[in-house]
Design a protein around this motif. Structure first.
Motif, PDB file in Angstrom:
ATOM      1  N   PRO A 213       0.823  -1.227   0.000  1.00  0.00           N
ATOM      2  CA  PRO A 213       0.000   0.000   0.000  1.00  0.00           C
ATOM      3  C   PRO A 213       0.847   1.263   0.000  1.00  0.00           C
ATOM      4  O   PRO A 213       1.965   1.298   0.513  1.00  0.00           O
ATOM      5  CB  PRO A 213      -0.819  -0.135   1.284  1.00  0.00           C
ATOM      6  CG  PRO A 213      -0.048  -1.072   2.141  1.00  0.00           C
ATOM      7  CD  PRO A 213       0.627  -2.022   1.218  1.00  0.00           C
ATOM      8  N   PHE A 215       0.692   5.453   0.962  1.00  0.00           N
ATOM      9  CA  PHE A 215      -0.013   6.429   1.781  1.00  0.00           C
ATOM     10  C   PHE A 215       0.410   7.836   1.379  1.00  0.00           C
ATOM     11  O   PHE A 215       1.530   8.058   0.891  1.00  0.00           O
ATOM     12  CB  PHE A 215       0.287   6.207   3.267  1.00  0.00           C
ATOM     13  CG  PHE A 215      -0.190   4.883   3.784  1.00  0.00           C
ATOM     14  CD1 PHE A 215      -1.463   4.758   4.304  1.00  0.00           C
ATOM     15  CD2 PHE A 215       0.620   3.759   3.725  1.00  0.00           C
ATOM     16  CE1 PHE A 215      -1.916   3.538   4.770  1.00  0.00           C
ATOM     17  CE2 PHE A 215       0.173   2.537   4.185  1.00  0.00           C
ATOM     18  CZ  PHE A 215      -1.098   2.422   4.709  1.00  0.00           C
ATOM     19  N   THR A 227      -3.308   8.561   5.463  1.00  0.00           N
ATOM     20  CA  THR A 227      -4.414   8.385   4.517  1.00  0.00           C
ATOM     21  C   THR A 227      -3.976   7.477   3.381  1.00  0.00           C
ATOM     22  O   THR A 227      -2.975   7.743   2.707  1.00  0.00           O
ATOM     23  CB  THR A 227      -4.858   9.741   3.941  1.00  0.00           C
ATOM     24  OG1 THR A 227      -5.253  10.599   5.022  1.00  0.00           O
ATOM     25  CG2 THR A 227      -6.026   9.560   2.982  1.00  0.00           C
ATOM     26  N   ARG A 228      -4.717   6.412   3.185  1.00  0.00           N
ATOM     27  CA  ARG A 228      -4.398   5.440   2.136  1.00  0.00           C
ATOM     28  C   ARG A 228      -4.677   6.046   0.765  1.00  0.00           C
ATOM     29  O   ARG A 228      -5.679   6.727   0.551  1.00  0.00           O
ATOM     30  CB  ARG A 228      -5.253   4.186   2.331  1.00  0.00           C
ATOM     31  CG  ARG A 228      -5.131   3.131   1.245  1.00  0.00           C
ATOM     32  CD  ARG A 228      -3.894   2.287   1.418  1.00  0.00           C
ATOM     33  NE  ARG A 228      -3.862   1.228   0.418  1.00  0.00           N
ATOM     34  CZ  ARG A 228      -4.436   0.034   0.589  1.00  0.00           C
ATOM     35  NH1 ARG A 228      -5.054  -0.239   1.714  1.00  0.00           N
ATOM     36  NH2 ARG A 228      -4.356  -0.890  -0.353  1.00  0.00           N
ATOM     37  N   HIS A 230      -5.833   5.410  -2.876  1.00  0.00           N
ATOM     38  CA  HIS A 230      -6.558   4.429  -3.687  1.00  0.00           C
ATOM     39  C   HIS A 230      -6.267   4.715  -5.153  1.00  0.00           C
ATOM     40  O   HIS A 230      -6.778   5.673  -5.736  1.00  0.00           O
ATOM     41  CB  HIS A 230      -8.059   4.496  -3.418  1.00  0.00           C
ATOM     42  CG  HIS A 230      -8.437   4.079  -2.034  1.00  0.00           C
ATOM     43  ND1 HIS A 230      -8.517   2.761  -1.644  1.00  0.00           N
ATOM     44  CD2 HIS A 230      -8.716   4.812  -0.927  1.00  0.00           C
ATOM     45  CE1 HIS A 230      -8.858   2.690  -0.381  1.00  0.00           C
ATOM     46  NE2 HIS A 230      -8.990   3.919   0.090  1.00  0.00           N
ATOM     47  N   SER A 321     -11.965  -2.209   5.298  1.00  0.00           N
ATOM     48  CA  SER A 321     -12.151  -1.182   4.279  1.00  0.00           C
ATOM     49  C   SER A 321     -12.760  -1.749   3.001  1.00  0.00           C
ATOM     50  O   SER A 321     -13.531  -1.078   2.317  1.00  0.00           O
ATOM     51  CB  SER A 321     -10.818  -0.499   3.962  1.00  0.00           C
ATOM     52  OG  SER A 321      -9.872  -1.466   3.509  1.00  0.00           O
TER      53      SER A 321
END
Length: 351
Positions: A213, A215, A227-228, A230, A321
């Protein structure tokens, strides 16, 4: 939300093919049930046919491209027939909608949204609607140019020349202009076939084959939760196997109760319904939907084709999520899955 009809109306406006109204009156000859209306192509869906003061539109077949109408039976001689409706300059409704469909498929090919879903007319951003219409207009103009290509210049004996090939040249110039317009919009907005992609290199774990992931960067003194990011997921040329199961993704807010309805094309009150939620890497069932039949006891209770699925606020807090669900119906010992999809959860701020 964009629809085929709304985009088709915008396309007609772009190419100057807006509908024009007409009223045409004539009398039947008693010999045939097929009559030519001197306006074409016709808007067959909204055409009104009146026979001796009675509306017989449902009993008439319309050939939109040619302008013919065909009655189910041969009208009696001297019957008064009035036809009213709209006609177009170039294309039928079916043709315009086909240009929209082709343009949209080519515009959105291999592109996904932030959740990895293929883009459809139901979730296409409003910003991309006009570029799709612009590209569809080039497809429509190509059809007109193909027709004009068969015209030849006329040379009269008295020296008069009719350069009919100029229509083809003008159409090709307009096509080139529209293509440049579409290319400019896509390049500047970062969409469509001329999208300029800017990527962050993403590492794929060799042990799990999962993306690591990413961030959003934060200031050194920012102690808030990360905050990820996307990012759109590439398809790698993958083609999904077509299935008869309806795919419907859900969006829930953490801590809020959630419910949605599913309408099927058969009565479900005699079935046993079940729907569970699973997460990636999480053992066991996370939550189970509460399923009810909302039409029971109502005036239209005979048509029990609707299921209502609900989650409580406590259940939405338990969801990760991203999770997965499906809806199964069982009858006489036979179980079949009818709906499936992902559930995307937005984290709450106030607890």
């Amino acid at each position: 939300m964009a629809t085929i009809a709304s985009l088709a109306d915008r396309l007609r406006s772009e190419i100057g093919d807006t509908p024009k109204s007409f009223v045409y009156q004539f009398t039947a000859d008693g010999n045939t049930n097929r009559y030519l209306i001197p306006y074409s192509p016709l808007d067959g869906l909204n055409l009104v046919v009146n026979l001796n003061g009675a509306d017989v539109s449902e009993d008439v077949e319309v050939e939109e491209a040619t302008g013919y109408i065909v009655f189910d039976t041969v009208p009696t001689a001297d019957d008064a027939i009035i036809v009213a409706g709209n006609y177009f300059r170039y294309f039928t409704t079916t043709e315009v909608q086909s240009y929209i469909n082709i343009a949209f498929l080519e515009h959105s090919a291999f592109h996904t949204d932030a959740y990895g879903r293929s883009v459809s007319l139901q979730n296409i951003p409003t910003l991309e609607e006009y570029p799709v219409v612009v590209y569809a207009s080039t497809l429509a103009l190509y059809a007109l140019a193909n027709d004009a290509a068969f015209d030849i210049n006329v040379f009269a004996p008295d020296g008069v020349t009719i350069p009919r090939s100029e229509r083809y040249q003008q159409l090709m110039q307009m096509i080139q202009t529209r293509k440049e317009q579409y290319k400019e919009l896509c390049s500047q907005l970062g969409i469509g076939m001329f999208k300029i992609d800017v990527f962050s290199f993403r590492r794929i774990s060799k042990t799990t084959n999962h993306y690591v992931p990413i961030f959003q960067p934060q200031e050194i003194d920012d102690r808030s939760a990360a905050t990820r990011v996307h990012l759109p997921t590439p398809t790698y040329g993958n083609v999904e196997t077509p299935v008869s199961i309806v795919t419907q993704d859900l969006f829930v807010y953490e801590g809020d109760a959630y419910e949605f309805t599913i309408v099927l094309d058969f009565e479900v009150d005699t079935y046993t319904a079940k729907s569970e939620i699973l997460g990636v890497g999480i053992p066991g069932v996370i939550a189970t939907f509460t399923i009810t039949f909302p039409n029971v006891g109502t005036a239209d209770g005979a048509g029990l084709r609707t299921l209502k699925l609900a989650l409580t606020g406590t259940q939405t807090r338990m969801l990760p999520s991203t999770s997965y669900y499906d809806v199964q119906l069982t009858k006489d010992g036979v179980t079949q899955t009818y709906v499936r999809g992902k559930i995307f959860k937005t984290e709450e701020v106030t607890e």
